[in-house]
Design a protein around this motif. Sequence first.
Motif: not given
Length: 607
Positions: A352-370
Motif C-alpha cells: 500500500s502507498d501508506h506502508r511504502l511511504d512509511q518505509r521510504l520516509r527515513r530516506w526522505q522519499l515517498s512513493a510518488h516523488d519524482r
Amino acid sequence: MDTSGSEREALLRALLDTAAELSSLQDVESVLQSIVRRTRHLLRAEMAYISLNDHPSGETYIRQSDGVATTAYRTLRMPVGYGILGRVATGVAPYQTTAYLHDDSIPHLESIDAIVAAEGVQTIMGVPLLVGGQVIGALMVAERGRRVFSPEEVDIVDSLGKHAAVALDNAERYSRALFDAEQLSREHERSQEELTSQTQVMEFDAGLLHEILRSPTEDGVLELTADTLGRPAALLSETGEQVAVTPPESGTLLEGAAASPAALRGEVSAGEHPVVLDGARGSVTAAPVTAGDSLMGFLVVEGAADAAPRQLLEHAAAHMALTLQFIRAEEDAQDRQQLDVVEDLLADRMISDHRLDQRLRRWQLSAHDRAWVAVVSCSQELEAPVRRLLRGMPGTRLTAPRGEDLCVVYTDPDWPRAADAALRTAGLAVRGATSGPMDSLRRLRRHHRTARMAVAAMRLGDRQGLLDAADVGLVGAVVHAAEQAAAHDRDPVELTDPIAPLTAQDAARGTELTRTAATFFETDRRIDRTAEALFVHRSTVKQRLQTIRRVLGDGWDRAPRSLDVHLALRAWSLGAEGQTSSGASLETMRTPTGHPRSARSRLSERA
C-alpha cells in the motif's frame, strides 16, 4: 557464535561498556580480573585468561583467569614461542587452533601438553597485547570442545585486547607514579608530572568514550583529538585519501609522495605506534587505525609530536577504529533495509502507498516523488569505494546491489553529471546508465530494466562513464537480448553482421565508409547534413555512398534492409571502432535538437 548486524551492534556496545569500565579502574589486579571476566562473557567462552611477558626470563605466565578448573593451568608458565600462549605472546598476530594437542604447526612441550590435557582443552584462540609497539602479554579464550572463532569474534577480542593493554598500561603507570611520589621524595616533581600526564590520558580516554557513546562519528573523535593536542587532526582512508579534517580550514594535512598508499602502509603500518612523516606541507604524525588485521585508515595530526602527544594519538586511533566499526555496522543495517525496499519495488510486490511511504520516509522519499534510477557496473575491487562515493552524493536516496550491478535511486536531476565527475576525479572506472524521471517509484522496475539494457550496450562497446539510457535507444534492448541468449548457451548474436563487408573494407583500405553510413542515417539520410557533420564536400559523400552501395548491395538504405543496417551501425557506434578520433561516439555528437554536430562546430567548441 552468530554475528549478524544486530548481534554485532550488541557486541560493539558491550565492548564500549567494557572499555568504559577498564578506563575507570586504577588497580592492576582489578583491571586484569575485569578483562578476563568481560572477554569470557562477550564470546560466551568456557574460559578466558591473560598472560604477561617476563622479558628477562623469556617466559610468559598466566596472571589472571576465569573459568579455569585446574591449579596447574591457572599457574601455567612457559617459554615465549611455545604453544598457542607462547606463540601469541610473541606479538606476531592473533592465532587459533581447534585441536591443540594434535596441531603439528605449534611447537609443543610435553610438560605443557600434559597440563592442557588435564584441563581438557581442545580449542584455543588468542591475541597479543601491545603498548607502544611492545608486546606485554596475550589475551586468550579456550574451549573444552571444538569451536572455530569467526573473523568478527577475533576482531572483537583484538579490539578488547587493545583497550585492555591501554587500561593495563594506565593502571601500571598510575600505580608506579603513586609509588614513586610516596617513596621518592627527591623525585617528587617528576613523579607528579607523570601522574598528571597519566591523568590526562585517562581523562582523554573517558572523553573519547563519552563522545562515541553520545554520537559515534569521525568528526566527534577528530574534534576532541584536535582540541586536546592543540593542533589540526585528519582522518585518512586506507588508500591515503583525506576523509575528514578538524578544523575544516586546515585543508589537506598530508600531501605528496608521503600520502601514497604504499608510503602510508610501509611507514605507518609497519608498527602499531605513531610515526612522523614528512609531507609537502611539513611534518605530520600518523597512527594506523586498525581492527584486528583490518587496516581501516590513518589518524594524522599536524607537526612532529613528542612522546606524550603520540600516546594520546595512539589512544585516539583505537577509539576511531571503534567509531568506524559502529558506523559500518549502521551502514550495513541501512543497506539491508534499502535492499529490501528496492527488491520489493523491482518485484512489483503489492504494498500500500501508506506502508511504502512509511518505509521510504527515513530516506526522505515517498512513493510518488519524482525520481530517477541509475544502474552502475564496476569491477569487484572497486565496488566498495564506488558505493561509498555514490551513497554520499547529494540527491542519492537508495543504493542497493542487484547481481553484479548497483542500483541507485536519486532525486536531483544534476546527479549524473556530478556523479560522473566525482567518479573520474577519484579514478573509479564504471559504466552506468540512468533512466527517468519516474513520477512514482512503482515504475522503478521498467526504468531499471531500461537502464540495464543501456549498460549491456555500453559493455558491448567497452564504454565507461555514465550516460542517459534514452541515448542508447532500441540497440540497448537488442544487445541485452543478445547477452541473454549467450548466457543461456545459445548461438551468439553478431549485431554488426549486416555491415561486416563495410568494416572489413575500412580496415583493409583505411577508408571511413562505416562512419559515413552511420552519419548518413543519423542525419535523416541527407547528403548536405552528412557532409557538414563529417566536414567533407558533398561530392565526397556521394562518392562514398556509391562505394557503400557496391559493397553492401542495392537497397541497403531502404526498407526492409535499412532497419537491420541502421541497427548494426548503431551497435558499431557503441564499440571502440565507433569512437571518433577525439574519443566521442555518434551518440555524444548530437546537438540539443537531436542532430549530429558538424565537425566545424566540434572544433569551435574545443577552441
